[in-house]
Scaffold this motif. Structure first.
Motif, short mmCIF file in Angstrom:
data_model
loop_
_atom_site.label_atom_id
_atom_site.label_comp_id
_atom_site.label_asym_id
_atom_site.label_seq_id
_atom_site.Cartn_x
_atom_site.Cartn_y
_atom_site.Cartn_z
N THR A 52 -0.09 -0.24 -4.17
CA THR A 52 -1.91 -0.21 -4.13
C THR A 52 -2.30 0.73 -2.96
N ALA A 53 -3.54 0.96 -3.15
CA ALA A 53 -4.44 1.74 -2.29
C ALA A 53 -5.80 1.36 -2.35
N ARG A 59 -9.48 -2.64 -4.05
CA ARG A 59 -7.99 -2.12 -4.16
C ARG A 59 -7.73 -1.79 -5.35
N PRO A 106 0.77 -1.07 0.09
CA PRO A 106 -0.07 0.08 -0.16
C PRO A 106 0.95 1.26 0.01
#
Length: 181
Positions: free
Chosen positions: A175-176, A132, A29
């Motif tokens: 990612t987030a 995601r 992340p």
């Protein structure tokens, strides 16, 4: 990753080289500082990550850096950052280089307006509950010193123009995700 959702699937295959960051890692992340305060993400600061790269192919005459989210709920993804005309002798950008004033960018580098219409880095802001998202942070090694794309152009125009000039590509996929409220 399916070819339908891989932003490089239909581009010419090129060798890879190495890109590193102290702020982001492949498959991990993004930090809150790389998230978007401008789009209302709590703790978001819209700070571009530091990047260091090595092993670019012989014949590299410049670099471009892009940050792209192919998972955005649009038909075209979302461009968060695009910079070109980075001299071949430059192999690092400091954190925050994507500030609107471009203080950490080398002389001659050009920042293009992202999909928010700002010539700077805009952090991740996946819609709440959308799942995601992947952020392709890519350094492109190019065979030209200047790509010749006007500064007011979009990252899509830059990407299209670069396609025939890319000698190599180095990518971190971060990612987030924003949980549903």
């Amino acid at each position: 990753m399916t070819a339908a959702n891989n932003p490089f699937a239909r581009l010419p295959r090129v060798p890879s080289f190495e890109v590193k960051s102290t702020a982001v890692a492949d498959g991990q992340p993004l930090l809150p500082s790389q998230m978007s305060g401008a789009f209302g993400i709590p703790g978001g600061r819209d700070i571009s990550p530091d990047l260091t790269w090595s092993g670019a192919p012989e014949g590299t005459r410049s670099f471009a850096v892009t940050v792209f989210d192919p998972d955005a709920p649009t038909m075209s993804g979302f461009w968060h950052w695009a910079v070109a005309d980075i001299p071949a002798a430059v192999t690092a950008l400091p954190a925050g280089a994507g500030d609107g004033a471009g203080p950490g960018l080398p002389q001659g580098a050009v920042q293009f307006p992202n999909d928010a219409g700002l010539a700077q880095y805009i952090g991740a802001a996946p819609p709440a509950g959308h799942g995601r998202h992947r952020y392709f942070i890519t350094v492109h090694a190019l065979d030209v010193e200047e790509i010749g794309v006007p500064a007011e152009s979009t990252p899509a125009v830059l990407s299209f123009t670069m396609a025939g000039h890319i000698l190599g590509r180095a990518t971190i996929v971060a990612t987030a995700e924003t949980p549903a409220a």
